[in-house]
Design an enzyme around this catalytic site. Structure first.
Site, PDB file in Angstrom:
ATOM      1  N   SER A  73       0.693  -1.200  -0.089  1.00 14.47           N
ATOM      2  CA  SER A  73       0.178   0.195  -0.034  1.00 14.47           C
ATOM      3  C   SER A  73       0.979   1.283   0.463  1.00 14.47           C
ATOM      4  CB  SER A  73      -0.715  -0.058   1.618  1.00 14.47           C
ATOM      5  OG  SER A  73      -1.252   1.012   1.281  1.00 14.47           O
ATOM      6  N   ASP A 127      12.208 -13.551   2.544  1.00 12.18           N
ATOM      7  CA  ASP A 127      13.835 -13.569   1.318  1.00 12.18           C
ATOM      8  C   ASP A 127      14.665 -12.872   3.153  1.00 12.18           C
ATOM      9  OD1 ASP A 127      13.100 -12.609  -0.237  1.00 12.18           O
ATOM     10  OD2 ASP A 127      12.820  -9.840   0.381  1.00 12.18           O
TER      11      ASP A 127
END
Ligand code: F6P
Length: 322
Positions: A73, A127
């Site tokens: 967002s 990650d």
């Protein structure tokens, strides 16, 4: 604390559903009402918040992705967006929020916390670049998906005596690539943390062939200066001189889409439950993660301002074992 909400944000990671389930079921266990926010911070701004019961989170522990949906967002990065989100939470009488996500998502938690709203983060990203958890939800499954691909590529590489470039996700962190390289027995790993000259890779691959190897696998991080496409271009340009045939595979989002393995389901269950326990004892503004095999909280101030180090001794290990 009687009423809490949970959201998933940023890139999805296998195990997020197990974490949502743990938050809901632990909350209900303690007599709380637990609300699910759809589409991450975007849903928080737009008031997409609905009550979740234990049944709504049934049958999801084995599913990849996130039943709540996720988003990145832009509006939430603004103070106005954050205030709108807090207004929506206050209007619904929600007094605590669990944010399941990685670096960007926990930067959002930090912002909400600084504005005074009680938030607890759950460490989740393939990650493994988030400070405050040695390993994050999704890493193990994503790594196993990369390994399966490397194993398969080795088979076809051997048949054709070819070299392969395999590009692994991880944004600007080389963790997944390095681990996939070691576990997959790669001939070379290329990560953002270590500068590399394509000629050195070529020399290394030539040496592998001289040693009688039938294949060569180079695992490359998407965030490396020489990512797979750039290396491919270099090797194609110098093909005659370098003298080997090369193919490139970019794993991309395939890596994120798997069903979580046992490790991620268990980690997510522990961290999700611990997030609720943390809010319940009145602790917030922290990330819940696993450090030296124990569930620990780390202040979001520290999480937001600290880069997670990569153990570069493992680069040496990958070289020794090639
Ligand atoms: O952070 C998770 C991750 O999969 C990274 O490895 C990758 O660079 C990025 O998200 C991709 O983002 P998106 O799904 O928005 O393309």
């Amino acid at each position: 604390m009687k009423r809490i909400a949970v959201l998933t944000s940023g890139g999805d990671a296998p195990g997020m559903n197990a974490a949502i389930r743990a938050v809901v079921r632990t909350g209900v266990h303690y007599g709380m009402e637990v609300y699910g926010v759809s589409l991450g911070y975007e849903g928080l701004i737009n008031g997409k918040i609905a009550l979740l019961g234990t049944r709504e989170v049934g049958g999801i522990i084995q599913r990849g992705g996130t039943i709540l949906g996720s988003a990145r967002s832009l509006e939430f990065k603004t103070e106005a967006g954050q205030r709108k989100a807090i207004r929506n939470l206050n209007q619904m009488g929600i007094d605590g929020l669990v944010v399941i996500g990685g670096n960007g998502s926990q930067a959002g938690s930090h912002a909400l916390s600084k504005q005074g709203f009680p938030v607890v983060g759950v460490a989740s990203t393939i990650d493994n670049d988030l400070f405050g958890s040695d390993i994050t939800i999704g890493v193990d499954t994503a790594l196993n998906i990369a390994l399966e691909a490397i194993d398969r590529l080795k088979t076809t590489a051997s048949s054709h005596q070819r070299a392969f470039l395999v590009e692994v996700m991880g944004r600007d962190c080389g963790y997944l690539t390095l681990m996939a390289g070691i576990a997959g027995g790669a001939e070379y790993v290329v990560i953002p943390e270590v500068d590399v000259d394509p000629e050195e890779i070529a020399a290394r691959l030539a040496k592998s062939y001289d040693r009688g190897k039938e294949h060569a696998i180079v695992v490359v991080a998407e965030g490396a200066k020489y990512n797979a496409s750039k290396l491919d271009e270099y090797f194609q340009t110098h093909r005659e001189r370098l003298g080997f045939d090369l193919r490139m595979t970019i794993l991309g989002h395939v890596q994120r889409g798997g069903n979580p393995g046992a490790f991620d389901r268990i980690l997510a269950s522990k961290l999700g439950a611990a997030a609720v326990e943390t809010l319940r004892r009145g602790e917030h503004g922290v990330l819940v993660g696993q450090i030296r095999n124990e569930i620990k909280t780390t202040s979001l101030d520290i999480v937001a301002s600290t880069k997670k180090p990569l153990d570069l001794n493992l680069v040496e290990l990958a070289r020794i074992l090639d």
